[in-house]
Design a protein around this motif. Structure first.
Motif, short mmCIF file in Angstrom:
data_model
loop_
_atom_site.label_atom_id
_atom_site.label_comp_id
_atom_site.label_asym_id
_atom_site.label_seq_id
_atom_site.Cartn_x
_atom_site.Cartn_y
_atom_site.Cartn_z
N ARG A 1 -7.25 1.47 8.81
CA ARG A 1 -7.45 0.77 10.08
C ARG A 1 -8.79 1.06 10.72
O ARG A 1 -9.40 0.19 11.34
CB ARG A 1 -6.32 1.14 11.06
CG ARG A 1 -5.07 0.34 10.83
CD ARG A 1 -4.03 0.59 11.88
NE ARG A 1 -2.78 -0.05 11.48
CZ ARG A 1 -1.60 0.29 11.91
NH1 ARG A 1 -1.46 1.29 12.76
NH2 ARG A 1 -0.52 -0.35 11.51
N VAL B 1 -11.34 -1.01 8.90
CA VAL B 1 -11.12 -2.44 9.20
C VAL B 1 -11.59 -2.76 10.61
O VAL B 1 -12.25 -3.79 10.85
CB VAL B 1 -9.64 -2.80 9.02
CG1 VAL B 1 -9.37 -4.21 9.54
CG2 VAL B 1 -9.24 -2.71 7.54
N SER C 1 -3.37 -0.18 6.38
CA SER C 1 -4.73 -0.36 5.86
C SER C 1 -5.54 0.86 6.29
O SER C 1 -5.03 1.73 7.00
CB SER C 1 -5.35 -1.63 6.45
OG SER C 1 -5.58 -1.47 7.85
N HIS D 1 -9.59 -11.37 7.46
CA HIS D 1 -8.49 -10.93 6.61
C HIS D 1 -7.69 -9.87 7.35
O HIS D 1 -8.24 -9.09 8.12
CB HIS D 1 -9.06 -10.36 5.30
CG HIS D 1 -8.00 -10.10 4.27
ND1 HIS D 1 -7.05 -11.03 3.94
CD2 HIS D 1 -7.76 -9.01 3.50
CE1 HIS D 1 -6.26 -10.52 3.00
NE2 HIS D 1 -6.66 -9.30 2.72
N THR D 2 -6.39 -9.86 7.11
CA THR D 2 -5.53 -8.88 7.80
C THR D 2 -5.39 -7.57 7.02
O THR D 2 -4.85 -6.60 7.56
CB THR D 2 -4.13 -9.46 8.01
OG1 THR D 2 -3.58 -9.85 6.75
CG2 THR D 2 -4.19 -10.65 8.95
N TYR D 3 -5.83 -7.54 5.78
CA TYR D 3 -5.73 -6.34 4.95
C TYR D 3 -4.28 -5.82 4.87
O TYR D 3 -4.05 -4.61 4.87
CB TYR D 3 -6.66 -5.24 5.46
CG TYR D 3 -8.13 -5.63 5.35
CD1 TYR D 3 -8.84 -5.39 4.18
CD2 TYR D 3 -8.79 -6.26 6.42
CE1 TYR D 3 -10.18 -5.75 4.07
CE2 TYR D 3 -10.12 -6.63 6.31
CZ TYR D 3 -10.80 -6.37 5.14
OH TYR D 3 -12.13 -6.74 5.03
N ASP D 4 -3.32 -6.75 4.84
CA ASP D 4 -1.90 -6.40 4.76
C ASP D 4 -1.46 -5.53 5.93
O ASP D 4 -0.51 -4.75 5.80
CB ASP D 4 -1.58 -5.69 3.43
CG ASP D 4 -1.76 -6.61 2.25
OD1 ASP D 4 -1.43 -7.81 2.37
OD2 ASP D 4 -2.23 -6.13 1.20
N ASP D 5 -2.11 -5.66 7.06
CA ASP D 5 -1.81 -4.81 8.21
C ASP D 5 -1.34 -5.67 9.39
O ASP D 5 -2.11 -6.42 9.98
CB ASP D 5 -3.05 -4.01 8.60
CG ASP D 5 -2.72 -2.85 9.54
OD1 ASP D 5 -1.82 -3.02 10.40
OD2 ASP D 5 -3.34 -1.79 9.42
N ARG E 1 0.82 -1.22 0.00
CA ARG E 1 0.00 0.00 0.00
C ARG E 1 0.85 1.26 0.00
O ARG E 1 0.33 2.36 -0.18
CB ARG E 1 -0.91 -0.03 1.25
CG ARG E 1 -2.09 0.95 1.18
CD ARG E 1 -3.13 0.65 2.24
NE ARG E 1 -4.29 1.52 2.12
CZ ARG E 1 -4.62 2.47 2.99
NH1 ARG E 1 -3.86 2.69 4.04
NH2 ARG E 1 -5.70 3.20 2.82
#
Length: 416
Positions: free
Chosen positions: A328, A331, A326, A365-369, A109
């Motif tokens: 955050r 999320v 993300s 899902h971690t959302y790339d975080d 990101r």
């Protein structure tokens, strides 16, 4: 990699991982100091790999704990910053002390995360080129000249830190003028504290900073202290588990996220602090009012924790959570809703109504975080059933050994 996590209490003793924020700052300070610096206990994580590799690309020699500073060289190859916002925002102005063009790029990101502060400062000077719709890749052109730099106080403190690092070395005095209240003040304080260790002087003013020029960073020998941002996950795990004792955390730390101790105590946590250890015991927790303007990285774990505290918690100062690894804030609202926790966002304020347990038996899902992934693990004991975390590998960004430490404290998970 996906994992299935089980609701079991965490307990035991653990040494906190090295501070990510301080590791970045000490590496950059050492790179700016002509001579040999020795920085031990640097965090081993992807973000620090990005800073190391960027400095190596710019001519700095790094061998383990040893940094040979002052050996800067221009490069025509792009500087790859991985997914590290600290790396690109700290090093963009630092690279501008070279009489050369330096291009920065990133992955994940990061190319979409804002760099508008530098764009607005340097485009009018003809020293900044964006190469597409996204903020990265972008090129900065040196040499940077001393002078006044006006920055909004609402932006990420990383931009201000990036300027602070390099302005003292220029051939003349500079100033940073802060327009409006400065957010994330503790992170700027952390930068100034590290710079002072390298012998650099900066003077605070009513509206910012005066920075004398012609200064030289002095080589330094030091060890990176433990990270309160990462310790927060274990403190929460201990508060809802069977008690955890942490070592390696300085009682007098300048880290802003040290505030997590006071925040948890406000919720009713039983915490004992000594010169060597910090211990938290399981106690009933109640709702809290918390302003996260200066400590946004504490948001994920504290908001999920509030989802099982008695009463309605209120979090404010949330704007910066939108532009992290993300979104955050979005999320966290999704996670709270999916786990059965009523919540309502009103502008910059989120109200969270605590429940007895969090609803498991689902995939997250971690959302790339990385902080979302670790917060879910820390809260596992409050789930009513096991649950799955997708792409747990994102923890490598800041805490690669997280799952090892989690297992050592009794955390139970299966790799899928």
């Amino acid at each position: 990699m996906d994992i299935r996590v089980y609701p079991v209490p965490l307990t035991g003793e653990l040494r906190a991982p090295s501070s990510k924020s301080l590791s970045h700052r000490y590496l950059i300070g050492a790179a700016l100091a002509p001579g040999i610096s020795r920085i031990t206990n640097i965090l081993d994580a992807e973000d620090l790999d990005a800073t190391r590799l960027a400095l190596l690309s710019l001519g700095i020699r790094i061998d383990g704990d040893t940094v040979a500073g002052g050996t800067w060289e221009a490069t025509t190859a792009p500087i790859h910053c991985g997914a590290s916002g600290s790396t690109v925002r700290f090093l963009m102005p630092v690279a501008m002390h070279l009489d050369a063009a330096t291009t920065f790029t990133g992955t994940g990101r990061l190319p979409k995360r804002p760099l508008d502060v530098y764009e607005s400062l340097f485009v009018p000077r003809g020293q900044y080129v964006r190469h597409g719709i996204d903020p990265l890749p972008a090129t900065v052109l040196g040499p940077l000249e001393p002078g006044p730099f006006k920055v909004s106080g609402s932006v990420s403190s990383q931009f201000i830190s990036g300027l602070l690092f390099i302005l003292p070395t220029l051939d003349g005095p500079s100033s940073i003028l802060i327009d409006g209240p400065l957010e994330s003040v503790p992170y700027v304080d952390l930068t100034l504290a590290v710079m002072a260790e390298f012998g650099i002087k900066v003077h605070r003013t009513q509206n910012g900073f005066d920075i004398p020029g012609y200064q030289t960073y002095r080589p330094l020998e030091t060890a990176v202290e433990g990270d309160y941002s990462q310790a927060a996950f274990w403190l929460v795990g201990g508060a809802i588990g069977a008690g955890i004792t942490l070592s390696g955390l300085r009682r007098d730390s300048v880290q802003g996220d040290r505030a997590v101790v006071a925040m948890l105590e406000t919720m009713g946590a039983d915490i004992t602090v000594s010169d060597q250890h910090l211990t938290i015991q399981n106690t009933p927790l109640h709702a809290v009012f918390t302003d996260l303007r200066d400590t946004p990285d504490l948001g994920p774990v504290l908001m999920l924790l509030s989802g099982t505290a008695t009463g309605t918690s209120t979090f404010t100062g949330l704007k910066r959570l939108r532009i992290k690894e993300s979104d955050r804030l979005g999320v966290l609202q999704e996670l709270l809703t999916r786990t059965g926790v009523p919540n309502r966002l009103d502008g910059d304020t989120l109200n969270i109504v605590g429940q007895t347990t969090l609803q498991g038996n689902q995939r997250f899902h971690t959302y790339d975080d990385h902080r979302i992934a670790m917060a879910l693990c820390a809260m596992a004991n409050r789930f009513d059933q096991p649950f799955i975390i997708e792409d747990i590998d994102v923890i490598r960004k800041s805490y690669p050994r997280f799952l090892d430490d989690y297992a050592m404290l009794g955390g139970r998970f299966d790799t899928l």
